[in-house]
Design an enzyme around this catalytic site. Structure first.
Site, mmCIF file in Angstrom:
data_model
loop_
_atom_site.group_PDB
_atom_site.id
_atom_site.type_symbol
_atom_site.label_atom_id
_atom_site.label_comp_id
_atom_site.label_asym_id
_atom_site.label_seq_id
_atom_site.Cartn_x
_atom_site.Cartn_y
_atom_site.Cartn_z
ATOM 1 N N LEU A 92 0.856 -1.189 0.000
ATOM 2 C CA LEU A 92 0.000 0.000 0.000
ATOM 3 C C LEU A 92 0.891 1.239 0.000
ATOM 4 O O LEU A 92 1.672 1.427 0.934
ATOM 5 C CB LEU A 92 -0.835 -0.024 1.289
ATOM 6 C CG LEU A 92 -2.059 0.859 1.377
ATOM 7 C CD1 LEU A 92 -3.140 0.398 0.411
ATOM 8 C CD2 LEU A 92 -2.615 0.834 2.805
ATOM 9 N N HIS A 93 0.799 2.050 -1.035
ATOM 10 C CA HIS A 93 1.614 3.268 -1.015
ATOM 11 C C HIS A 93 1.058 4.408 -1.860
ATOM 12 O O HIS A 93 1.636 5.487 -1.904
ATOM 13 C CB HIS A 93 3.039 2.967 -1.481
ATOM 14 C CG HIS A 93 3.143 2.744 -2.959
ATOM 15 N ND1 HIS A 93 2.753 1.582 -3.558
ATOM 16 C CD2 HIS A 93 3.564 3.557 -3.953
ATOM 17 C CE1 HIS A 93 2.939 1.665 -4.858
ATOM 18 N NE2 HIS A 93 3.425 2.849 -5.136
ATOM 19 N N ARG A 94 -0.084 4.186 -2.561
ATOM 20 C CA ARG A 94 -0.606 5.246 -3.439
ATOM 21 C C ARG A 94 -1.001 6.457 -2.619
ATOM 22 O O ARG A 94 -1.682 6.304 -1.583
ATOM 23 C CB ARG A 94 -1.873 4.787 -4.162
ATOM 24 C CG ARG A 94 -1.669 3.750 -5.179
ATOM 25 C CD ARG A 94 -1.119 4.292 -6.461
ATOM 26 N NE ARG A 94 -0.489 3.173 -7.126
ATOM 27 C CZ ARG A 94 0.525 3.260 -7.969
ATOM 28 N NH1 ARG A 94 1.040 4.435 -8.278
ATOM 29 N NH2 ARG A 94 1.037 2.199 -8.515
ATOM 30 N N ASP A 100 -2.068 -1.838 -3.979
ATOM 31 C CA ASP A 100 -2.392 -0.725 -4.872
ATOM 32 C C ASP A 100 -1.243 -0.483 -5.841
ATOM 33 O O ASP A 100 -1.162 0.551 -6.492
ATOM 34 C CB ASP A 100 -2.768 0.545 -4.083
ATOM 35 C CG ASP A 100 -1.652 1.031 -3.168
ATOM 36 O OD1 ASP A 100 -0.533 0.471 -3.206
ATOM 37 O OD2 ASP A 100 -1.910 1.996 -2.414
#
Ligand code: UD1
Length: 364
Positions: free
Chosen positions: A206-208, A281
């Site tokens: 998860l990093h968006r 993501d």
């Protein structure tokens, strides 16, 4: 002798560039190459470790641009790259993916009339709030050679009016690296080290910005992941951006979600390829899971990689907890064991096709 200048900047560029540089090196009688790292990613865990694991040659030039706002990062890369390009005078600048470094260096090259080849061209999320969509569209607009992974990418470019002579479908470069590293990954001890049994856990990335930069969005997703973790453990090698936001917003990982430092390529490949399912993501992981047939739930509203949904194992579920949980439950019940296939040309030979296109489309 054709001279090729390769550009990397951020972590996902590295697994794409590794097989390209190896394929260029195999044709050293006809081709020479240098590697420029913009320095967009600089931590050992985000950059150096991947150079070592994937045997990428040490960058000839590091621009050292570091983190910053989009304008700062893009502008710094452009300012630092221009004199390098003037001095090097390559026949091709090869850029990969959709990060800020990709666009910055493509823009500098096009203004200096140096031919740009864009690997992973033509992908479109049609979501202009994503910085990567801006980078993708603009890079494709100025690149001379558009090297695409799949037919949907060709169709996007043709719809935008690109002359089909500039488009070469080469397949998915990520899969070259995946196939090359799989055997090594099978020797990784990461499952034992984490006390995990194959297919008894979920892997998460998860990093968006849309998921992690807004406290409400991040809280919302964390709550959904907490529910998933009641069904099976969720292993989360976290991006530094996400860790920083969690700290800043005071959001703790829910019970059952194990937050780890970023992993290297080999351990992470062994981890996700043994997961029951992947929640992500990331763009690349949607493709990699399709290549190995691992169920993937994409925590975004859209994807620029629709072929992973149409042919592969990916489902786009957004950030709505009910939708995420319904999809997790159906995977756990085995209902998603539907027919899937590896898309055409995702065969481990994309790098050779890229090199062939660079030679075939070079200026006379
Ligand atoms: C960038 C790409 C994104 C890609 C992602 C993969 C753009 C617009 N975004 O996002 O498409 O999916 O890389 O990782 O180019 N940081 C560190 N150490 C590092 C690098 C970053 O701690 O080595 C932290 C810094 O706090 C930095 C933040 O992560 O501000 C964001 O880094 P940045 O390169 O701006 O964007 P990413 O989120 O990594």
């Amino acid at each position: 002798m054709l001279k090729i200048l390769n550009v990397v900047g951020a972590r996902p560029n590295l697994m794409k560039m590794a097989p390209i540089m190896a394929a260029i090196a195999r044709r050293s009688g006809e081709l020479s190459q240098i590697l420029v790292h913009t320095g967009q990613h600089y931590d050992d865990a985000m950059s150096g470790a991947f150079f070592r694991e994937l045997a990428i040659p040490h960058p000839d030039i590091d621009l050292g641009i570091g983190s910053g706002t989009h304008a700062q990062q893009t502008a710094r890369a452009m300012l630092a790259f221009e004199p390098v390009l003037v001095a090097q005078q390559p026949d091709w600048v090869v850029v990969v993916g959709d990060v800020n470094s990709t666009l910055a260096c493509a823009l500098v090259a096009s203004k200096l009339d140096v031919a740009v080849a864009h690997v992973e061209a033509g992908l479109r999320s049609f979501d202009w709030t994503m910085p990567e969509e801006v980078n993708r569209v603009l890079t494709d607009r100025i690149a001379r050679l558009l090297l695409t992974p799949s037919a949907d990418a060709d169709a996007n470019l043709e719809r935008e009016g690109v002359n089909s002579k500039r488009i070469v479908r080469v397949g998915n470069i990520m899969i070259d690296t995946l196939m090359r590293q799989l055997e090594q990954a099978r020797r990784s001890r990461v499952l034992d080290d984490l006390g995990l049994r194959a297919r008894a856990f979920a892997a998460l990335t998860l990093h968006r910005p849309s998921n992690v930069d807004d406290p409400d969005a991040l809280r919302h997703i964390a709550a959904a992941l907490g529910e998933v973790a009641r069904r099976l453990p969720v292993i989360f090698p976290a991006h530094p951006r996400t860790l920083a936001r969690m700290r800043e917003f005071g959001i703790a990982a829910p019970p059952g979600v194990r937050v780890l430092e970023p992993m290297g390529y080999i351990d992470f490949l062994q981890l996700w390829s043994n997961a029951r399912l992947v929640l992500t993501d990331s763009g690349g992981l949607q493709e990699e899971t399709t290549a190995l047939g691992i169920p993937c739930l994409t925590l975004r509203a859209n994807t620029e990689r629709p072929i992973t949904v149409e042919q592969g194992t990916n489902q786009v579920v957004g950030s709505d907890p009910e939708r995420i949980l319904a999809a997790v439950d159906s995977i756990l019940r085995g209902e998603l064991a539907r027919a899937w296939r590896v898309p055409e040309l995702w065969d481990g030979h994309t790098a050779e096709r890229i090199v062939g296109a660079l030679i075939g489309h070079a200026r006379q």
